[in-house]
Enzyme design. Sequence first.
Site, mmCIF file in Angstrom:
data_model
loop_
_atom_site.group_PDB
_atom_site.id
_atom_site.type_symbol
_atom_site.label_atom_id
_atom_site.label_comp_id
_atom_site.label_asym_id
_atom_site.label_seq_id
_atom_site.Cartn_x
_atom_site.Cartn_y
_atom_site.Cartn_z
ATOM 1 N N TYR A 1 0.813 -1.216 0.000
ATOM 2 C CA TYR A 1 0.000 0.000 0.000
ATOM 3 C C TYR A 1 0.847 1.267 0.000
ATOM 4 C CZ TYR A 1 -4.461 -2.320 0.276
ATOM 5 O OH TYR A 1 -5.566 -3.070 -0.031
ATOM 6 N N ASP B 1 -5.813 -6.676 4.467
ATOM 7 C CA ASP B 1 -6.993 -6.159 3.774
ATOM 8 C C ASP B 1 -7.810 -7.325 3.224
ATOM 9 O OD1 ASP B 1 -8.676 -4.195 2.915
ATOM 10 O OD2 ASP B 1 -7.553 -3.717 1.105
ATOM 11 N N LYS C 1 4.215 -14.494 4.250
ATOM 12 C CA LYS C 1 4.592 -15.393 3.149
ATOM 13 C C LYS C 1 6.121 -15.463 3.145
ATOM 14 C CE LYS C 1 3.451 -17.997 -0.373
ATOM 15 N NZ LYS C 1 2.885 -19.333 -0.128
ATOM 16 N N ASP D 1 -1.569 -18.020 2.304
ATOM 17 C CA ASP D 1 -2.459 -18.896 1.526
ATOM 18 C C ASP D 1 -3.130 -19.926 2.440
ATOM 19 O OD1 ASP D 1 0.162 -19.710 1.797
ATOM 20 O OD2 ASP D 1 0.361 -20.548 -0.201
ATOM 21 N N ASP E 1 -11.660 -8.789 4.672
ATOM 22 C CA ASP E 1 -12.867 -8.904 3.839
ATOM 23 C C ASP E 1 -13.382 -10.336 3.888
ATOM 24 O OD1 ASP E 1 -12.689 -6.246 2.905
ATOM 25 O OD2 ASP E 1 -13.309 -6.831 0.891
#
Length: 341
Positions: free
Chosen positions: A131, A234, A177, A210, A238
Amino acid sequence: MVKTYNIAVLKGDGIGPEVTEAAINVLQTAQDVSGLKLNFLYGEAGYHCIAEYGTNLPTQTITLLKQTHACLKGPMTTPEEPGAPVSVAVQIRTMFNLYANIRPCRSYPNVEALKPNIDLIVVRENTQGLYSGIEYEIAPGTGIALRIITKEASTRVAETAFKLAQKRRKHLTYVHKGNILRITDGIFKNAVKDTAAKYPDVTVDDMHIDAATMHLIKKPETYDVIVTTNLFGDILSDEAAQVTGSLGLAAGANIGDNYGMFEPVHGSAPKYTGMNRVNPTATINAAAMMLNYLGETNAAAKIENAVTAVLKEAKVRTADLGGTATTTEMTNAIIAKIKTL
Ligand code: NAD
């Protein structure tokens, strides 16, 4: 003495004005029954400002924000063309160093969720990562984006997450990750591990992003506090919102050392603009988070209890929850409950 707070209100674009007005109406009721005074100072921001001001966050709005204790922000439409003004939320988070984005998600009674007992919080690093929005087209058809991660920013968001976990079920999962992004997520992982030493009562585990997205569907009830980097947070929040019922319920707090901005997790949903159809609860929950941040926990609890009661009764519910109620009807049901509970 009546406590008075200056609240900046940015209504935003698309469905923003209708859900923000709904939250203001609820706040007005909560202040009346709680003996506090909220001065709402309205500012212009969002996509609709660009034609007039050449920016989505005019200077006078920044000045207004600086005069307030907190900001209630509606969702805004963000242009996607290269070179266009960056997201207002990202600008305010960076400008006021609102480094922790706190997004709680829990199952509500009588709201269809994947499991009935989900109660988790995603704590998202809010100022860096992908971001940062620093991108280059280094040759025609080849672009690079900078994923900036620092030990300092990772440590301060980890501190926020551990403090929250301590007040809850004392379980923290850090998501990364690190098997692929070895340097950037290596810095993030080490910051969390170093911070963990200060919170020996909190159980810590880690997961790749993941695996975490899969696990959030398979066993969402096992999460307590999740801390992660900006983009992963983010996406996970959601997903968590939908797992617990609807994006129309999920709210987020953007917190720094000196200021807080509160908003729904969802965006401006342009296709529903002006239809009086969407769920105002996410923005109403954001308003309750703002009252908690200001230390007005009784007023916040009145809103939270009213929301839970309306959802539990299941008489008034918007389309995203399988009902037919309008935005106004849902708002009025919550207001009525605040007055009677
Ligand atoms: P969105 O969250 O606006 O909408 C996705 C879908 O979620 C909608 O089509 C709708 O089905 C559902 N939804 C969203 N809010 C709802 C509500 N209150 N009640 C019921 N259903 C609801 O996401 P998007 O379509 O990806 O983005 C639209 C615009 O919003 C874009 O310009 C994006 O940049 C912007 N956005 C802004 C913010 C912010 O201001 N913080 C956050 C996310 C997206």
